[in-house]
Design a protein around this motif. Sequence first.
Motif, PDB file in Angstrom:
ATOM      1  N   ARG A 120      11.759  -3.419   2.839  1.00 18.97           N
ATOM      2  CA  ARG A 120      11.296  -2.853   1.845  1.00 18.97           C
ATOM      3  C   ARG A 120       9.677  -2.807   1.939  1.00 18.97           C
ATOM      4  NH1 ARG A 120      13.483   0.465  -1.603  1.00 18.97           N
ATOM      5  NH2 ARG A 120      12.009  -0.061  -3.047  1.00 18.97           N
ATOM      6  N   VAL A 121       9.159  -3.791   2.734  1.00 24.21           N
ATOM      7  CA  VAL A 121       7.715  -3.944   2.762  1.00 24.21           C
ATOM      8  C   VAL A 121       7.381  -3.910   3.951  1.00 24.21           C
ATOM      9  CG1 VAL A 121       5.834  -5.578   2.370  1.00 24.21           C
ATOM     10  CG2 VAL A 121       7.502  -5.667   0.856  1.00 24.21           C
ATOM     11  N   GLN A 178       1.084  -9.176   3.442  1.00 24.18           N
ATOM     12  CA  GLN A 178       2.233  -8.528   2.803  1.00 24.18           C
ATOM     13  C   GLN A 178       3.535  -9.233   2.857  1.00 24.18           C
ATOM     14  OE1 GLN A 178       2.071  -5.028   1.813  1.00 24.18           O
ATOM     15  NE2 GLN A 178      -0.093  -5.514   1.814  1.00 24.18           N
ATOM     16  N   PRO A 182       8.543  -0.066   6.354  1.00 18.81           N
ATOM     17  CA  PRO A 182       7.761   1.250   5.862  1.00 18.81           C
ATOM     18  C   PRO A 182       6.479   1.216   6.398  1.00 18.81           C
ATOM     19  CG  PRO A 182       8.949   0.178   4.120  1.00 18.81           C
ATOM     20  CD  PRO A 182       8.999  -0.916   5.080  1.00 18.81           C
ATOM     21  N   GLN A 183       5.664   0.158   6.189  1.00 21.30           N
ATOM     22  CA  GLN A 183       4.394  -0.018   6.622  1.00 21.30           C
ATOM     23  C   GLN A 183       4.149   0.046   8.273  1.00 21.30           C
ATOM     24  OE1 GLN A 183       1.284  -2.612   4.481  1.00 21.30           O
ATOM     25  NE2 GLN A 183       3.393  -3.227   3.452  1.00 21.30           N
ATOM     26  N   ASP A 221      -0.152  -6.585   7.842  1.00 17.41           N
ATOM     27  CA  ASP A 221      -0.914  -7.689   7.747  1.00 17.41           C
ATOM     28  C   ASP A 221       0.096  -8.667   7.098  1.00 17.41           C
ATOM     29  OD1 ASP A 221      -2.759  -9.451   6.672  1.00 17.41           O
ATOM     30  OD2 ASP A 221      -3.047  -8.268   4.839  1.00 17.41           O
ATOM     31  N   PRO A 236       0.793  -1.126   0.007  1.00 14.65           N
ATOM     32  CA  PRO A 236      -0.076  -0.030  -0.026  1.00 14.65           C
ATOM     33  C   PRO A 236       0.745   1.257   0.020  1.00 14.65           C
ATOM     34  CG  PRO A 236      -0.131  -0.945   2.163  1.00 14.65           C
ATOM     35  CD  PRO A 236       0.745  -1.957   1.213  1.00 14.65           C
ATOM     36  N   TYR A 262      -1.672   5.122  -6.019  1.00 12.34           N
ATOM     37  CA  TYR A 262      -1.454   4.160  -4.870  1.00 12.34           C
ATOM     38  C   TYR A 262      -2.708   3.158  -4.642  1.00 12.34           C
ATOM     39  CZ  TYR A 262       2.081   7.276  -2.871  1.00 12.34           C
ATOM     40  OH  TYR A 262       3.189   7.573  -2.739  1.00 12.34           O
ATOM     41  N   ARG A 290       1.048   8.393   3.830  1.00 11.77           N
ATOM     42  CA  ARG A 290       0.694   8.309   2.550  1.00 11.77           C
ATOM     43  C   ARG A 290       0.525   6.853   2.005  1.00 11.77           C
ATOM     44  NH1 ARG A 290       5.826   7.237   2.602  1.00 11.77           N
ATOM     45  NH2 ARG A 290       6.902   6.282   0.848  1.00 11.77           N
ATOM     46  N   GLY A 291      -0.575   6.988   0.921  1.00 13.55           N
ATOM     47  CA  GLY A 291      -0.869   5.667   0.541  1.00 13.55           C
ATOM     48  C   GLY A 291      -1.799   4.910   1.553  1.00 13.55           C
ATOM     49  N   SER A 292      -2.126   5.079   2.643  1.00 14.98           N
ATOM     50  CA  SER A 292      -2.915   4.307   3.734  1.00 14.98           C
ATOM     51  C   SER A 292      -4.297   5.228   3.393  1.00 14.98           C
ATOM     52  CB  SER A 292      -2.307   4.367   5.064  1.00 14.98           C
ATOM     53  OG  SER A 292      -1.864   5.492   5.533  1.00 14.98           O
ATOM     54  N   SER A 293      -4.252   6.472   3.587  1.00 20.26           N
ATOM     55  CA  SER A 293      -5.526   7.025   3.688  1.00 20.26           C
ATOM     56  C   SER A 293      -5.671   8.067   2.385  1.00 20.26           C
ATOM     57  CB  SER A 293      -5.565   7.980   4.934  1.00 20.26           C
ATOM     58  OG  SER A 293      -4.875   8.919   4.919  1.00 20.26           O
ATOM     59  N   ARG A 294      -6.912   7.955   1.797  1.00 21.90           N
ATOM     60  CA  ARG A 294      -6.865   8.951   0.565  1.00 21.90           C
ATOM     61  C   ARG A 294      -6.914  10.307   0.715  1.00 21.90           C
ATOM     62  NH1 ARG A 294     -11.376   5.336  -2.611  1.00 21.90           N
ATOM     63  NH2 ARG A 294     -11.044   3.627  -1.382  1.00 21.90           N
TER      64      ARG A 294
END
Lengths: 253, 312
Positions: free
Chosen positions: B201-202, B184, B205-206, B181, A103, A146, B282-286
């Motif tokens: 990388r995955v 991922q 960052p989350q 999650d 994401p 995204y 960024r990327g997680s909420s519009r």
Amino acid sequence: MTAMVKAEGVHKSFGAVQVLKGIDLEVAPREVFCLIGPSGSGKSTFLRCINHLEKINSGRLYVDGDLVGYRQKGDKLYELKDREVAAKRRDIGMVFQRFNLFPHMTALENVIEAPVQVKGETKAVARERARKLLDRVGLADKAGNYPSQLSGGQQQRVAIARALAMEPKLMLFDEPTSALDPELVGDVLDVMRGLAEDGMTMIVVTHEMGFAREVGDSVVFMDDGVVVESGHPREVLTNPQHERTKSFLSKVL
Amino acid sequence: MTLKIEKAGPVDAPPPAPDKIKAIPVRHYGRWVTAVITIALLALLVSAFARGDVNWGAIPDYFFDDEILKGVRNTVWITILSMVVGVVLGIVLAVMRLSKNPVTSSIAWGYIWFFRGTPVYVQLLVWFNLGLVFDYIDIMPIYKDEWSDFMTPFLAALLGLGLNEAAYMAEICRAGIQSVDEGQTEAAHALGMSHAKTLRRVVLPQAMRVIVPPTGNEFINMLKTTSLVIAVQYWDLLQATSEVGQNSGATAEMLFLAAAWYLILTSVLSVGQFYLERYYARGSSRNLPATPFQRVRANLLSFSNRQGGAGA
């Protein structure tokens, strides 16, 4: 010709629960192989065993002639190191029910991630192929979005492009359309149909009987951890021999 | 089957915009009452302090005093360095703690158990006094010195604060990593990424989205905890103000001055934390949360709307 995937007596249990109770099957190169059956029948678990996301407890599983997860020397089996398992997975693409896109990366970044990080491609080369792949799944204009800005169907198509970017010789689809709104299913199935026409070897766990009938080269009906019935989709789906297959198909068709 | 719908009428005539609702907004009288009471109480407090036996003039006189500024610099410096030690070591410990390897995960567990279980003040004193145990430090080819020369107030402060912080950061990072999650990790593994690449990388960052807010909190906490380094004679803000206070006779005044400086520094950190959180969202909420400037602008706009609406 070696089978792309060959299973011999594959057993898998989670604790005391036996999920796979001896699966034997063969998938030929360029074949579209559909796995159908009720939930909990072990279809998804079997699929996850193929790229070693799950370890099998007994039996043998081969991909392109190589044992999955082990190396055989004489009559002894040696577990593969994590690094070796990872190397084998490069050649097997997987598409998940819930997409599992990264994401924090745009669609394009999702697609180039593995080629750059795993294969060591330059970003320019990877980006060029990623654009072609996104174009192929009909999302050329969404490269900078995204995942949260894409619909479920678009996310799943990006996920397919991401898997294809590694140029796999085998694609695994784990109920790729089950989490989608009905009107978005068609776009994803169209992409998969195109892949099949190009000769990709595909194993598809699905509830889309129409897809299995039109695109599938063979269908396996699984129930309770065993293969109940298998054969050409027209025969299995229209003229099932086994009682359990009949009752399942009467509910989903 | 597709139907082609013919639109009646000319295409270029846009439909008339519907009338906007004009209504008198709900009046919140309670807000005015509480605001007036609060201001009155504040005024009482301020006047009490103003009439007290405090030489307020001493505060601006010494606010930018060289010794005080040196203390401020040292406080900021030791805060940043300790947090760097804490965050880096904390991430390492969290990864060790979650590792399948029983040796590394036990080491991490033991570290956290020890450093979280003893007061940081005690740890600072212990580092400073380790000369009782080790006479010399001898890292064979590179460095050899007497312990008391090696363990300066600065190093004792850095080790004491940084190593203690790492134990807390490890728990924060562990929570962050576990919040990502599992799908991922599976997706990354299915693409052939190694454990390390997947983490870097995955997953991390989350995880940052969960890690950053409490880390900002830790940063602000650390800034205040540095006042304990007075125990190892490091020249921080509190040490500077109390020395200056003793020499000038304005002891209490200098404490107010220290409080003001700490408040300024923590405010600056809060602003930094806001923008850092925005970045990792960024990327997680519009819709990213509005910056304070955007919010002020939106408030002003709605205020002018309200007046216009009532008038029209």
